[in-house]
Design an enzyme around this catalytic site. Structure first.
Site, PDB file in Angstrom:
ATOM      1  N   ARG A  25       7.235   9.404 -12.186  1.00  0.00           N
ATOM      2  CA  ARG A  25       8.029   8.642 -11.232  1.00  0.00           C
ATOM      3  C   ARG A  25       9.269   8.101 -11.913  1.00  0.00           C
ATOM      4  NH1 ARG A  25       4.422   4.476  -7.847  1.00  0.00           N
ATOM      5  NH2 ARG A  25       4.062   6.139  -6.343  1.00  0.00           N
ATOM      6  N   GLU A  37       1.921  16.564  -9.112  1.00  0.00           N
ATOM      7  CA  GLU A  37       1.280  16.700  -7.798  1.00  0.00           C
ATOM      8  C   GLU A  37       0.060  17.602  -7.853  1.00  0.00           C
ATOM      9  OE1 GLU A  37       1.679  14.884  -5.363  1.00  0.00           O
ATOM     10  OE2 GLU A  37       3.557  13.921  -5.885  1.00  0.00           O
ATOM     11  N   THR A  43      -7.534  13.672  -7.545  1.00  0.00           N
ATOM     12  CA  THR A  43      -7.713  13.106  -8.881  1.00  0.00           C
ATOM     13  C   THR A  43      -6.907  11.814  -9.010  1.00  0.00           C
ATOM     14  OG1 THR A  43      -7.841  15.377  -9.676  1.00  0.00           O
ATOM     15  CG2 THR A  43      -7.629  13.672 -11.351  1.00  0.00           C
ATOM     16  N   TYR A  82     -11.465  21.182 -11.133  1.00  0.00           N
ATOM     17  CA  TYR A  82     -10.764  22.084 -10.186  1.00  0.00           C
ATOM     18  C   TYR A  82      -9.830  23.023 -10.941  1.00  0.00           C
ATOM     19  CZ  TYR A  82     -12.510  19.516  -6.139  1.00  0.00           C
ATOM     20  OH  TYR A  82     -13.305  18.963  -5.182  1.00  0.00           O
ATOM     21  N   TYR A 120       1.080  19.898   1.709  1.00  0.00           N
ATOM     22  CA  TYR A 120       1.322  18.603   1.068  1.00  0.00           C
ATOM     23  C   TYR A 120       2.218  18.747  -0.162  1.00  0.00           C
ATOM     24  CZ  TYR A 120       1.040  14.800  -2.110  1.00  0.00           C
ATOM     25  OH  TYR A 120       1.435  13.831  -2.981  1.00  0.00           O
ATOM     26  N   ASP A 138      -1.399  13.171   2.668  1.00  0.00           N
ATOM     27  CA  ASP A 138      -2.519  13.297   1.733  1.00  0.00           C
ATOM     28  C   ASP A 138      -3.641  12.380   2.215  1.00  0.00           C
ATOM     29  OD1 ASP A 138      -1.492  10.788   1.189  1.00  0.00           O
ATOM     30  OD2 ASP A 138      -2.008  10.889  -0.916  1.00  0.00           O
ATOM     31  N   CYS A 192      -4.222  -0.576   1.219  1.00  0.00           N
ATOM     32  CA  CYS A 192      -4.969  -0.020   2.353  1.00  0.00           C
ATOM     33  C   CYS A 192      -6.039   0.930   1.821  1.00  0.00           C
ATOM     34  CB  CYS A 192      -4.002   0.701   3.292  1.00  0.00           C
ATOM     35  SG  CYS A 192      -4.712   1.103   4.896  1.00  0.00           S
ATOM     36  N   CYS A 202      -0.988  -7.178   3.055  1.00  0.00           N
ATOM     37  CA  CYS A 202      -0.347  -5.930   3.484  1.00  0.00           C
ATOM     38  C   CYS A 202       0.994  -6.214   4.172  1.00  0.00           C
ATOM     39  CB  CYS A 202      -1.263  -5.174   4.437  1.00  0.00           C
ATOM     40  SG  CYS A 202      -0.515  -3.654   5.079  1.00  0.00           S
TER      41      CYS A 202
END
Length: 356
Positions: A25, A37, A43, A82, A120, A138, A192, A202
């Site tokens: 980021r 991604e 994960t 995976y 996605y 997602d 959330c 929130c």
DNA sequence: CAAGCGTGGCA
DNA sequence: TTGCCAAGCTT
């Protein structure tokens, strides 16, 4: 229905003040976004960070990744799970080199054609990597939108998914997709949450339909899940002059391309030694003598649980040839780390080393 | 389109 | 201990 302007503005303001720092980021470029991604699929962030750092250090460019061997790629992925993600990432890098001059295309449908890149991930690379106005959905966003808009359809059905994607697209503020998409995901990850959401803090609690109706616990709706079966498995640690025999699993399916101690599932009414001798005969074409039990290991996969019994074994007749396995290899104990393995086989390795 | 695909954290 | 779930994709 919540007003678009008021919802997106609250989310963007909250995100810009509260976003967590993450390696991909802080210095976003399309390749880093892509790798992150893929690693983040199913994960958690904390799990991914060290893998991401190592990966970007070792495969600094898409070209370097394309040129690497699958063995090197799987080794860096070992423990992340995976494994088709790693094989697809590797394959896709070669496609990018061959068909896109080594750079990711800034185009949603071209991105989605790459192996391992679905709707996605294509949207994430487009918005987070290229700044394009593409929506994403997602697991976080399904939950957040299902609560804000009180979606009653199950979000893991075709109908429910369509509804969520439509909401993600409709409420996407033009020119702000990069922060807006991350705002929804960040809200889902930190406020959330699936259980015990922190509605008091929130930023959109006055807008959220589920909060107003006190239905947070009922959203999102999902369909009932199948029971997980339990298997008993036997593995053979076949030793010869300080080395052990590893077999490589078939390229696709469970733990595809990974190395393991040969063995397999116990059938009804069969004893473990019988199971092991049968499996080794089918897998390697040899007969073995089953010795003492090395250890018992329990492990949970996504869709089943296993109890594995590992036995120290000796070759009795014949030279091992790969039949079921792709390849076999005698490996020095100190070299076990060079061979990518799944969790269970890695646990057995540790026991072998500890017992010496 | 339902089922297959890993692992770790948490209640 | 067990079940649930986490920045999904493929077949």
């Amino acid at each position: 229905m919540p007003k678009k302007r008021s919802l997106t503005k609250k989310l963007l303001t909250w995100y810009r003040a509260n976003k967590r720092s993450m390696p991909w980021r802080d210095h976003p470029d399309p390749y880093a976004v892509w790798v992150s991604e893929i690693m983040l699929q199913q994960t958690r962030v904390e799990t991914v960070v060290p893998y991401f750092e190592r990966w970007m250090m070792r495969f600094t460019t898409i070209g370097k990744l394309a040129a690497a061997s699958q063995q090197d790629v799987l080794n860096l992925w070992e423990g992340l799970g995976y494994y088709s993600r790693a094989r697809n990432l590797h394959k896709a890098a070669q496609v990018v080199v061959d068909e896109h001059q080594g750079a990711l295309p800034a185009d949603l449908s071209a991105l989605q054609k790459l192996p391992g890149v679905g709707r996605y991930t294509a949207g994430a690379i487009a918005s987070l990597g290229f700044g394009l106005d593409a929506p994403v959905v997602d697991g976080n966003i399904k939950r957040v939108l299902a609560r804000i808009f009180n979606v009653e359809e199950a979000v893991d059905t075709t109908v429910g998914e369509k509804r969520i994607w439509a909401l993600a697209e409709e409420y996407l503020p033009g020119g702000e997709a990069k922060d807006y998409n991350q705002a929804l995901m960040e809200l889902g990850a930190t406020i959330c949450t699936p259980r015990n959401p922190k509605c008091e803090t929130c930023p959109v609690n006055t807008i959220c339909e589920a909060n107003k109706l006190d239905l947070q616990g009922e959203r999102p709706v999902t369909k009932p899940k199948a029971e997980v079966p339990h298997y008993t498995v036997a593995a053979a640690v076949i030793q010869k002059r300080g080395r052990v025999l590893l077999a490589q699993r078939p390229a696709d399916g469970l733990l595809g391309g990974m190395w393991e101690y040969p063995g397999g599932k116990q059938e009804d009414g069969e004893s473990l030694p019988v199971c092991l001798r049968r499996e080794i005969r089918e897998e390697l074409g040899v007969k073995i003598k089953v010795g003492e039990e090395l250890g018992l290991y329990r492990h949970a996969y996504s869709h089943f649980r296993v109890t594995l019994h590992a036995f120290l074994c000796e070759l009795k007749v014949g030279k091992p040839k790969a039949i079921e396995a792709q390849a076999i290899k005698w490996v020095w104990l100190k070299d076990l780390g060079d061979y990518p393995m799944g969790k269970l086989d890695r646990m057995i390795s540790e026991t072998i080393v500890a017992k010496r």
